[in-house]
Design a protein around this motif. Structure first.
Motif, short mmCIF file in Angstrom:
data_model
loop_
_atom_site.label_atom_id
_atom_site.label_comp_id
_atom_site.label_asym_id
_atom_site.label_seq_id
_atom_site.Cartn_x
_atom_site.Cartn_y
_atom_site.Cartn_z
N ALA A 31 15.21 12.66 -8.43
CA ALA A 31 14.06 13.05 -9.25
C ALA A 31 14.48 13.40 -10.67
CB ALA A 31 13.33 14.23 -8.60
N GLU A 32 15.65 14.04 -10.81
CA GLU A 32 16.14 14.39 -12.16
C GLU A 32 16.43 13.13 -12.98
OE1 GLU A 32 18.18 18.75 -11.17
OE2 GLU A 32 19.42 16.92 -11.14
N ALA A 33 16.99 12.11 -12.33
CA ALA A 33 17.26 10.85 -13.03
C ALA A 33 15.95 10.21 -13.48
CB ALA A 33 18.04 9.90 -12.13
N VAL A 34 14.93 10.23 -12.61
CA VAL A 34 13.62 9.66 -12.95
C VAL A 34 13.01 10.45 -14.11
CG1 VAL A 34 11.26 9.26 -12.12
CG2 VAL A 34 13.21 8.73 -10.64
N ALA A 35 13.13 11.79 -14.07
CA ALA A 35 12.58 12.63 -15.15
C ALA A 35 13.26 12.33 -16.48
CB ALA A 35 12.74 14.10 -14.79
N GLU A 36 14.59 12.17 -16.44
CA GLU A 36 15.34 11.90 -17.68
C GLU A 36 14.94 10.54 -18.27
OE1 GLU A 36 19.57 12.49 -17.11
OE2 GLU A 36 19.16 14.36 -16.02
N PRO A 75 0.80 -1.22 0.00
CA PRO A 75 0.00 0.00 0.00
C PRO A 75 0.84 1.27 0.00
CG PRO A 75 -0.05 -1.06 2.18
CD PRO A 75 0.64 -2.00 1.25
N LYS A 76 2.09 1.18 0.49
CA LYS A 76 2.91 2.40 0.58
C LYS A 76 3.48 2.77 -0.80
CE LYS A 76 7.40 0.29 1.59
NZ LYS A 76 8.57 0.25 2.48
N ASN A 77 3.81 4.06 -0.95
CA ASN A 77 4.44 4.51 -2.19
C ASN A 77 5.86 4.00 -2.30
OD1 ASN A 77 2.32 6.12 -3.25
ND2 ASN A 77 2.80 7.75 -1.81
N LEU A 78 6.21 3.48 -3.47
CA LEU A 78 7.60 3.10 -3.73
C LEU A 78 8.28 4.33 -4.33
CD1 LEU A 78 7.08 -0.47 -5.22
CD2 LEU A 78 7.57 0.18 -2.86
N PRO A 79 9.55 4.60 -3.95
CA PRO A 79 10.15 5.90 -4.27
C PRO A 79 10.21 6.26 -5.75
CG PRO A 79 11.78 4.38 -3.30
CD PRO A 79 10.45 3.76 -3.13
N ILE A 80 10.68 5.36 -6.59
CA ILE A 80 10.84 5.68 -8.02
C ILE A 80 9.47 5.79 -8.69
CG2 ILE A 80 11.84 4.97 -10.22
CD1 ILE A 80 13.82 5.76 -7.83
N GLN A 81 8.58 4.85 -8.37
CA GLN A 81 7.24 4.86 -8.96
C GLN A 81 6.48 6.12 -8.57
OE1 GLN A 81 8.90 2.33 -7.71
NE2 GLN A 81 8.29 0.35 -8.55
N TRP A 82 6.67 6.57 -7.31
CA TRP A 82 6.00 7.79 -6.85
C TRP A 82 6.53 9.01 -7.61
CZ3 TRP A 82 8.01 12.16 -4.38
CH2 TRP A 82 7.04 13.10 -4.00
N MET A 83 7.86 9.13 -7.70
CA MET A 83 8.45 10.27 -8.42
C MET A 83 7.96 10.29 -9.87
SD MET A 83 12.42 10.37 -7.13
CE MET A 83 12.86 10.82 -5.44
N ASP A 84 7.96 9.12 -10.51
CA ASP A 84 7.52 9.01 -11.90
C ASP A 84 6.06 9.45 -12.05
OD1 ASP A 84 7.85 8.07 -14.69
OD2 ASP A 84 6.42 6.52 -14.10
N SER A 85 5.21 9.01 -11.12
CA SER A 85 3.77 9.32 -11.25
C SER A 85 3.49 10.81 -11.02
CB SER A 85 2.95 8.47 -10.28
OG SER A 85 3.22 8.84 -8.94
#
Length: 339
Positions: free
Chosen positions: A271-276, A200-210
Motif C-alpha cells: 500500500a505504501e508503494a501504491v501511495a508513493e 468484476p473482482k477488485n484488482l489489488p493495485i487498482q483497489w489500493m489506489d482507489s
C-alpha cells in the motif's frame, strides 16, 4: 533440452504453428495470455484456443480475439475436452489458469475446490492424446507453503494451511504422477493492468489506489508477507517455457518454479508503494495484525519465495514491485483518457 532450428518446424514455405490451449481463458491471467499470444505477430506463430466455464463468453473478449475458438469445459466432469481434440486438434501446449482461487470460497466449499483445482479431468484428457507430447504449464500458488519462514525454495516441503493450498498441493502431485511433461508455476499475488474484458473482482493495485484516493484511512496487514509478481513478468515466463518446448527435440520437461516477484512485502508495504507512486497520503495507511481479523480462513503468515531458480532457468529479470505499480497505474490512466 536439445534444440532444433526454427527452419526444422517449417512445412514447405509455411511455418508450422504451435497449438496452444488456455484452460480458463476468461480469467485475469488467461485474458492477458490471450493478448500475449495474439501480439507481436503471434497469429503467425500460434494457433490458440481457450476454454471457459461461465457462459456466455464476454462479447469484448470474443471481439478482441476473433480467430481464437472458445470451448465450454466443465473441469469437474471433463465435459468439453473431447470437443477440443475434435475441432481444434491436439495441442502442443496447454496452460491451466483455471481455479477456484479465493481461499475463503474454497474453505466454504471444499468439494468444489478439490474437484476444480485438482485437474483430474484435464490430466485424463491429456493421457488420451497421441504420443503424450503435450506440455502442461500449470498455475499453482505460493499457498502450498506453510508460511513459517521467509524465502521458500521449490524443494521445501509443501504443508498448506487452508483448503485452497491443499487443493493446489494435490494438483501438483497428480500432475507429477500422471503426466510426463510439465512446468508447475507457484505464483504469488498477480498484479497489473485490467483485462480486455474487465473483471468484476477488485484488482489489488487498482483497489489500493482507489481507496487511498478517496482520502479515507484504510487498514492493511503489517505481518503477512508475499512476493507479488507483475503480470507481464508471468507472461514472459510462460512464453519462454512455450518457446523452449517448441524448440526442443526431446520434448522432456519436468519443472517446478517459484513464480514470484523480486520483493518480499507486507500488505502495508504494498500500500505504501501504491501511495508513493499515486501521490496519496501515507498517513491513511493504518497498520494492523493479520491475526486481528477473522477472514473465515487460515492464511499463511510468510510465504515469500526464493526465485533464484526461476531467474537462472529462464534468464529473466523480474520487475520490481514499485516499477510494476507505476506501469499498472500508467496503464489505468491511459485507458481512462481514451475516447
Amino acid at each position: 533440452m536439445k534444440k532444433t532450428s526454427e527452419s526444422d518446424r517449417k512445412i514447405g514455405d509455411t511455418m508450422e504453428k504451435t497449438k496452444v490451449v488456455i484452460v480458463g481463458g476468461t480469467g485475469y491471467l488467461g485474458q492477458h495470455l490471450l493478448q500475449a499470444l495474439a501480439s507481436n505477430n503471434g497469429g503467425d506463430r500460434y494457433d490458440v484456443a481457450f476454454t471457459h466455464h461461465s457462459s456466455p463468453v464476454p462479447r469484448l473478449l470474443l471481439d478482441a480475439f476473433p480467430h481464437f475458438p472458445a470451448f465450454p469445459v466443465d473441469l469437474k466432469s471433463g465435459l468439453g475436452f473431447h470437443s477440443i481434440s475434435q475441432h481444434f486438434g491436439q495441442p502442443d501446449v496447454v496452460v491451466n489458469c483455471a481455479a477456484l482461487s479465493v481461499p475463503r470460497t474454497c474453505e466454504q466449499d471444499p468439494v468444489s475446490a478439490m474437484s476444480i483445482n485438482v485437474p483430474h479431468s484435464l490430466v485424463n484428457w491429456l493421457s488420451t492424446l497421441a504420443s503424450n507430447k503435450t506440455l502442461l504449464i500449470h498455475l499453482s500458488t505460493d499457498q502450498v507453503y506453510e508460511g513459517v519462514k521467509s524465502f521458500y525454495k521449490e524443494e521445501d516441503e509443501t504443508v498448506a494451511v487452508n483448503v485452497y493450498g491443499k487443493s493446489k498441493v494435490a494438483a501438483e502431485l497428480i500432475i507429477k504422477d500422471k503426466h510426463q511433461n510439465f512446468a508447475i508455476l507457484r505464483s504469488s499475488i498477480i498484479f497489473g493492468p485490467q483485462t480486455v474484458s474487465p473483471l468484476p473482482k477488485n484488482l489489488p493495485i487498482q483497489w489500493m489506489d482507489s481507496v487511498l484516493q478517496k482520502g479515507d484511512a484504510v487498514e492493511f496487514f503489517h505481518d503477512e508477507y508475499r512476493c507479488p509478481i507483475y503480470v507481464k513478468d508471468l507472461l514472459a515466463v510462460i512464453m519462454k517455457l512455450i518457446n523452449t518446448w517448441v524448440a526442443s527435440d526431446d520434448k522432456q520437461m519436468r519443472l517446478v518454479l517459484n513464480a514470484g516477484g523480486p520483493d518480499r512485502l507486507s500488505r502495508v508495504q504494498m500500500a505504501e508503494a501504491v501511495a508513493e507512486v499515486g501521490g496519496h497520503d501515507l498517513s491513511l495507511i493504518k497498520h494492523v495484525s493479520a491475526s486481528s481479523v477473522d477472514r473465515g480462513v487460515v492464511s499463511p503468515a510468510d510465504i515469500s519465495m526464493d526465485i533464484t531458480k526461476l531467474i537462472q532457468t529462464l534468464e529473466i529479470s523480474p520487475t520490481s514491485f514499485k516499477d510494476g505499480v507505476r506501469l499498472t497505474l500508467q496503464s489505468q490512466s491511459q485507458s481512462h483518457s481514451l475516447p
